[in-house]
Design a protein around this motif. Structure first.
Motif, PDB file in Angstrom:
ATOM      1  N   THR A  14      29.994  33.948  43.274  1.00 21.97           N
ATOM      2  CA  THR A  14      31.002  33.030  43.263  1.00 21.97           C
ATOM      3  C   THR A  14      31.972  33.085  44.551  1.00 21.97           C
ATOM      4  OG1 THR A  14      32.527  34.203  41.807  1.00 21.97           O
ATOM      5  CG2 THR A  14      31.016  33.012  40.646  1.00 21.97           C
ATOM      6  N   ILE A  15      32.684  31.971  44.750  1.00 21.38           N
ATOM      7  CA  ILE A  15      33.619  32.057  45.761  1.00 21.38           C
ATOM      8  C   ILE A  15      34.991  32.219  44.852  1.00 21.38           C
ATOM      9  CG2 ILE A  15      34.809  30.668  47.367  1.00 21.38           C
ATOM     10  CD1 ILE A  15      32.226  29.143  47.652  1.00 21.38           C
ATOM     11  N   ALA A  16      35.524  33.540  45.277  1.00 21.79           N
ATOM     12  CA  ALA A  16      36.733  34.032  44.722  1.00 21.79           C
ATOM     13  C   ALA A  16      37.783  32.920  44.509  1.00 21.79           C
ATOM     14  CB  ALA A  16      37.275  35.186  45.218  1.00 21.79           C
ATOM     15  N   ALA A  17      38.072  32.432  45.890  1.00 26.86           N
ATOM     16  CA  ALA A  17      39.205  31.555  46.007  1.00 26.86           C
ATOM     17  C   ALA A  17      39.240  30.287  44.950  1.00 26.86           C
ATOM     18  CB  ALA A  17      39.361  31.067  47.523  1.00 26.86           C
ATOM     19  N   VAL A  18      38.128  30.088  44.565  1.00 24.75           N
ATOM     20  CA  VAL A  18      38.000  28.767  43.729  1.00 24.75           C
ATOM     21  C   VAL A  18      37.921  29.254  42.373  1.00 24.75           C
ATOM     22  CG1 VAL A  18      36.403  26.964  43.259  1.00 24.75           C
ATOM     23  CG2 VAL A  18      36.515  27.491  45.350  1.00 24.75           C
ATOM     24  N   THR A  19      36.979  30.392  42.082  1.00 24.30           N
ATOM     25  CA  THR A  19      36.824  30.748  40.538  1.00 24.30           C
ATOM     26  C   THR A  19      37.784  31.905  40.173  1.00 24.30           C
ATOM     27  OG1 THR A  19      35.001  32.313  40.895  1.00 24.30           O
ATOM     28  CG2 THR A  19      34.585  30.041  40.848  1.00 24.30           C
ATOM     29  N   GLN A  20      38.229  32.658  41.151  1.00 25.45           N
ATOM     30  CA  GLN A  20      38.781  34.109  40.452  1.00 25.45           C
ATOM     31  C   GLN A  20      38.008  34.707  39.861  1.00 25.45           C
ATOM     32  OE1 GLN A  20      42.291  34.709  41.936  1.00 25.45           O
ATOM     33  NE2 GLN A  20      41.542  32.825  43.085  1.00 25.45           N
ATOM     34  N   GLU A  21      36.774  34.663  39.831  1.00 22.54           N
ATOM     35  CA  GLU A  21      35.882  35.575  38.955  1.00 22.54           C
ATOM     36  C   GLU A  21      35.641  36.739  40.013  1.00 22.54           C
ATOM     37  OE1 GLU A  21      34.386  35.499  36.024  1.00 22.54           O
ATOM     38  OE2 GLU A  21      35.828  33.787  35.609  1.00 22.54           O
ATOM     39  N   PRO A  22      35.660  38.126  39.331  1.00 22.65           N
ATOM     40  CA  PRO A  22      34.831  39.069  40.350  1.00 22.65           C
ATOM     41  C   PRO A  22      33.451  38.928  40.733  1.00 22.65           C
ATOM     42  CG  PRO A  22      35.530  39.759  37.917  1.00 22.65           C
ATOM     43  CD  PRO A  22      35.736  38.138  38.044  1.00 22.65           C
ATOM     44  N   HIS A  23      33.462  39.333  42.120  1.00 25.30           N
ATOM     45  CA  HIS A  23      32.199  38.963  43.061  1.00 25.30           C
ATOM     46  C   HIS A  23      31.936  40.319  43.860  1.00 25.30           C
ATOM     47  CE1 HIS A  23      35.113  37.494  45.676  1.00 25.30           C
ATOM     48  NE2 HIS A  23      34.267  37.628  46.684  1.00 25.30           N
ATOM     49  N   PHE A  24      30.897  40.315  44.230  1.00 25.10           N
ATOM     50  CA  PHE A  24      30.511  41.517  45.288  1.00 25.10           C
ATOM     51  C   PHE A  24      30.302  40.716  46.721  1.00 25.10           C
ATOM     52  CE2 PHE A  24      29.433  43.211  41.372  1.00 25.10           C
ATOM     53  CZ  PHE A  24      29.719  44.393  41.408  1.00 25.10           C
ATOM     54  N   ARG A  25      30.705  41.354  47.634  1.00 20.98           N
ATOM     55  CA  ARG A  25      30.267  41.183  49.011  1.00 20.98           C
ATOM     56  C   ARG A  25      29.920  42.444  49.792  1.00 20.98           C
ATOM     57  NH1 ARG A  25      33.637  42.397  52.895  1.00 20.98           N
ATOM     58  NH2 ARG A  25      35.917  42.453  52.787  1.00 20.98           N
ATOM     59  N   GLN A  26      28.844  42.288  50.695  1.00 13.38           N
ATOM     60  CA  GLN A  26      28.665  43.399  51.489  1.00 13.38           C
ATOM     61  C   GLN A  26      29.670  44.013  52.127  1.00 13.38           C
ATOM     62  OE1 GLN A  26      25.334  44.808  51.792  1.00 13.38           O
ATOM     63  NE2 GLN A  26      26.793  46.399  52.857  1.00 13.38           N
ATOM     64  N   ALA A  27      29.980  45.214  52.141  1.00 10.86           N
ATOM     65  CA  ALA A  27      31.065  45.893  53.248  1.00 10.86           C
ATOM     66  C   ALA A  27      30.568  45.819  54.575  1.00 10.86           C
ATOM     67  CB  ALA A  27      31.324  47.277  52.552  1.00 10.86           C
ATOM     68  N   ARG A  28      31.585  45.618  55.534  1.00 16.46           N
ATOM     69  CA  ARG A  28      31.319  46.036  57.000  1.00 16.46           C
ATOM     70  C   ARG A  28      31.941  46.942  57.510  1.00 16.46           C
ATOM     71  NH1 ARG A  28      32.206  40.598  55.299  1.00 16.46           N
ATOM     72  NH2 ARG A  28      34.587  40.776  55.799  1.00 16.46           N
ATOM     73  N   PRO A  29      31.735  47.406  58.778  1.00 19.44           N
ATOM     74  CA  PRO A  29      32.388  48.480  59.320  1.00 19.44           C
ATOM     75  C   PRO A  29      34.033  48.040  59.344  1.00 19.44           C
ATOM     76  CG  PRO A  29      30.210  48.319  60.406  1.00 19.44           C
ATOM     77  CD  PRO A  29      30.571  47.135  59.549  1.00 19.44           C
ATOM     78  N   ALA A  30      34.317  46.692  59.574  1.00 18.88           N
ATOM     79  CA  ALA A  30      35.691  46.504  59.709  1.00 18.88           C
ATOM     80  C   ALA A  30      36.374  46.818  58.402  1.00 18.88           C
ATOM     81  CB  ALA A  30      35.819  45.028  60.131  1.00 18.88           C
ATOM     82  N   ASP A  31      35.682  47.010  57.202  1.00 14.33           N
ATOM     83  CA  ASP A  31      36.456  47.187  56.000  1.00 14.33           C
ATOM     84  C   ASP A  31      36.683  48.729  55.614  1.00 14.33           C
ATOM     85  OD1 ASP A  31      36.295  44.461  54.738  1.00 14.33           O
ATOM     86  OD2 ASP A  31      34.060  44.666  54.644  1.00 14.33           O
ATOM     87  N   ALA A  32      36.559  49.560  56.886  1.00 16.87           N
ATOM     88  CA  ALA A  32      36.764  51.015  56.730  1.00 16.87           C
ATOM     89  C   ALA A  32      37.897  51.114  55.978  1.00 16.87           C
ATOM     90  CB  ALA A  32      36.306  51.619  57.907  1.00 16.87           C
ATOM     91  N   GLY A  33      38.951  50.681  56.575  1.00 17.45           N
ATOM     92  CA  GLY A  33      40.528  50.786  55.964  1.00 17.45           C
ATOM     93  C   GLY A  33      40.708  50.399  54.588  1.00 17.45           C
ATOM     94  N   THR A  34      40.003  49.262  54.203  1.00 13.98           N
ATOM     95  CA  THR A  34      40.123  49.003  52.855  1.00 13.98           C
ATOM     96  C   THR A  34      39.480  50.132  51.758  1.00 13.98           C
ATOM     97  OG1 THR A  34      40.310  46.583  53.191  1.00 13.98           O
ATOM     98  CG2 THR A  34      39.292  47.076  51.035  1.00 13.98           C
ATOM     99  N   LEU A  35      37.963  50.219  52.404  1.00 15.60           N
ATOM    100  CA  LEU A  35      37.307  51.451  51.725  1.00 15.60           C
ATOM    101  C   LEU A  35      38.180  52.708  51.407  1.00 15.60           C
ATOM    102  CD1 LEU A  35      33.829  50.762  52.928  1.00 15.60           C
ATOM    103  CD2 LEU A  35      34.731  50.144  50.737  1.00 15.60           C
ATOM    104  N   ARG A  36      38.649  53.049  52.646  1.00 18.15           N
ATOM    105  CA  ARG A  36      39.246  54.410  52.674  1.00 18.15           C
ATOM    106  C   ARG A  36      40.853  54.147  51.474  1.00 18.15           C
ATOM    107  NH1 ARG A  36      39.131  57.957  55.879  1.00 18.15           N
ATOM    108  NH2 ARG A  36      38.340  56.980  57.487  1.00 18.15           N
ATOM    109  N   ALA A  37      41.541  53.186  51.624  1.00 18.54           N
ATOM    110  CA  ALA A  37      42.476  53.005  50.826  1.00 18.54           C
ATOM    111  C   ALA A  37      42.049  52.955  49.314  1.00 18.54           C
ATOM    112  CB  ALA A  37      43.198  51.568  50.929  1.00 18.54           C
TER     113      ALA A  37
END
Length: 175
Positions: A14-37
């Motif tokens: 689902t598109i979180a901005a529309v439904t606010q439901e939990p959803h998954f997305r593929q992480a990208r190298p640019a997400d390294a800071g988020t994963l680390r946090a």
């Protein structure tokens, strides 16, 4: 919205901005800071108990992004790192922000691991946890995992678990 899962299959979320439901997305190298946090927050309580930083805190997050799904609810709340290991899906890391723990998000991450295993034609999920993460030692059996061994690896006391997927069962429901 469709996106590719790790094993090349189309997945729908689902598109979180529309439904606010939990959803998954593929992480990208640019997400390294988020994963680390997320890892820092999720595993910080175990540092004193183990006597050192748990291994997931020091991962190469840009490199593991290719094997990681972010759980967004709607902002990133946790992640699941996994890959195929011989005939099984190996779950390397399950991490949730502390404020999201105890709300069913961990179960959602493990349900996604099961779905990925099934989609890849695998009939088994394997993982390990640190022997001092006693919460995990109780939680994984509630999800149908059985302990398969213990070993010291890379200086960590690890407890190995496995769960067979027989083609019909899903994760056991909470008691």
């Amino acid at each position: 919205m469709a996106f590719l899962c790790l094993f090349g299959r189309a997945c729908f979320g689902t598109i979180a901005a529309v439904t606010q439901e939990p959803h998954f997305r593929q992480a990208r190298p640019a997400d390294a800071g988020t994963l680390r946090a997320i890892a820092e927050a999720a595993f910080a309580p175990y540092v004193a108990r183990i006597g050192r930083r748990p291994a997931p805190m020091d991962a190469d997050f840009a490199a593991v992004a290719a094997h990681t799904l972010l759980l967004c609810a709607p902002e990133p709340a946790g992640y699941l790192t996994f890959f195929r290991r011989r005939d099984a899906l190996f779950v390397e890391t399950v991490a949730l922000l502390p404020g999201r723990q105890g709300r069913g998000f961990g179960r959602l991450l493990m349900e996604r691991a099961e779905a990925e295993a099934r989609a890849a034609g695998l009939t088994r999920i394997v993982l390990y946890t640190n022997a001092r993460m006693t919460e995990n030692l109780a939680w994984y059996p509630r999800l149908g995992f059985r302990e398969t061994g213990r070993a010291t690896e890379e200086g960590f006391d690890r407890v190995m678990f496995a769960r067979e997927l027989d083609g019909s069962e899903n994760l056991p429901k909470p008691a």
